[in-house]
Design an enzyme around this catalytic site. Sequence first.
Site, short mmCIF file in Angstrom:
data_model
loop_
_atom_site.label_atom_id
_atom_site.label_comp_id
_atom_site.label_asym_id
_atom_site.label_seq_id
_atom_site.Cartn_x
_atom_site.Cartn_y
_atom_site.Cartn_z
CB CYS A 174 -0.93 -0.03 1.21
SG CYS A 174 -1.96 1.44 1.32
CB CYS A 194 -0.73 2.48 4.04
SG CYS A 194 -2.18 1.82 3.27
CG ASP A 195 3.08 1.02 4.46
OD1 ASP A 195 2.55 1.47 5.49
OD2 ASP A 195 2.96 -0.15 4.09
#
Length: 302
Positions: free
Chosen positions: A130, A133-134
């Site tokens: 992701c 997200c990261d």
Amino acid sequence: MYDIIVVGGGPAGMTAAIYARRASKSVLVLEALSCGGQILNTPDIENYPVEAHISGFDFSQKVYEQAKSLGAEFKFEKAVELKDEGDGKVVVTNKGEHRAKAVILATGSANRKLGVEDEDKLVGRGVSYCATCDGNFYRKKTVAVVGGGNTALEDALYLADLCQKVYLIHRRDSFRGDDTNAERLKARENVEIVYNANVTKLIAEKKLKAIEVTDKNTGDVRTIELNGLFVAVGRVPENNNFANLIDLDSSGYAASGEDCHTRTPGVFVAGDNRAKTLRQLVTATADGAMAATEAVKFVNER
Ligand code: NAP
């Protein structure tokens, strides 16, 4: 016994719960992780009617609150088995069993793995599925994205804004994703596209520090030093635990028409785990409405 159990608390499942509650049916939603599912990873939704911009997180929270306020019950358990006992269905979870007259399977899909050694061990230590997200953890660092679909192209574009260097590794010489995204990427100075290549080895000490990619045509192996690897090679439907009661197509999607019926009376499917041509938020919620309407009809006719 509940009237309807919805397995999966993504947009399809939560919409099904809203429709079923509006028809005065008792509803339990079983969600393995967090309500919202895949859409939680989307920073900005701009193709769903009403709100011009909304994050996937905010969207999920709003739908969750809506379903709760209408009286849907939620339990955070993973469904591992479905049994048909004639006059009722039993959903077996990691914590127990629940019974209902009808079940809607809205289990969505999971990240497809690359299948390289140590991939699982390195999740959170350099391997991610992701970018939104990261990505922030890799600000001004070097990363690679694997894949050739729209997710990979969009992830690479997103990371190119944050990272010093982005490699995009694709196993063919043309992309499955949109030309617009591909052209945007080709114009980025900090993006290097590696065509016809597979990631064949992850090299790590405590964290990932390099990968080996193998050229499909020549067999040449190249080592790329990096800090993060973002795997974006598609998704796999989460239907295997229920294959005893539903038919799957050759890719593992639940075979069902627009009415969301399966071969088992009283078992319905909705959302990304259903065989269909367009998997978007709007088609997931549409499935949720349809599956719930059919499930309500089934319960009423019993
Ligand atoms: P996808 O379109 O299925 O693409 C997966 C990519 O991964 C393909 O390029 C495939 O290569 C590659 N791949 C699969 N297995 C691999 C493996 N083991 N090793 C290396 N590469 C592998 O998946 P997606 O990109 O997640 O997109 C899913 C759907 O969502 C698509 O319909 C997409 O258009 C849609 N989507 C839309 C948007 C948008 O509209 N903004 C954004 C994201 C996604 P091959 O091409 O060689 O098969």
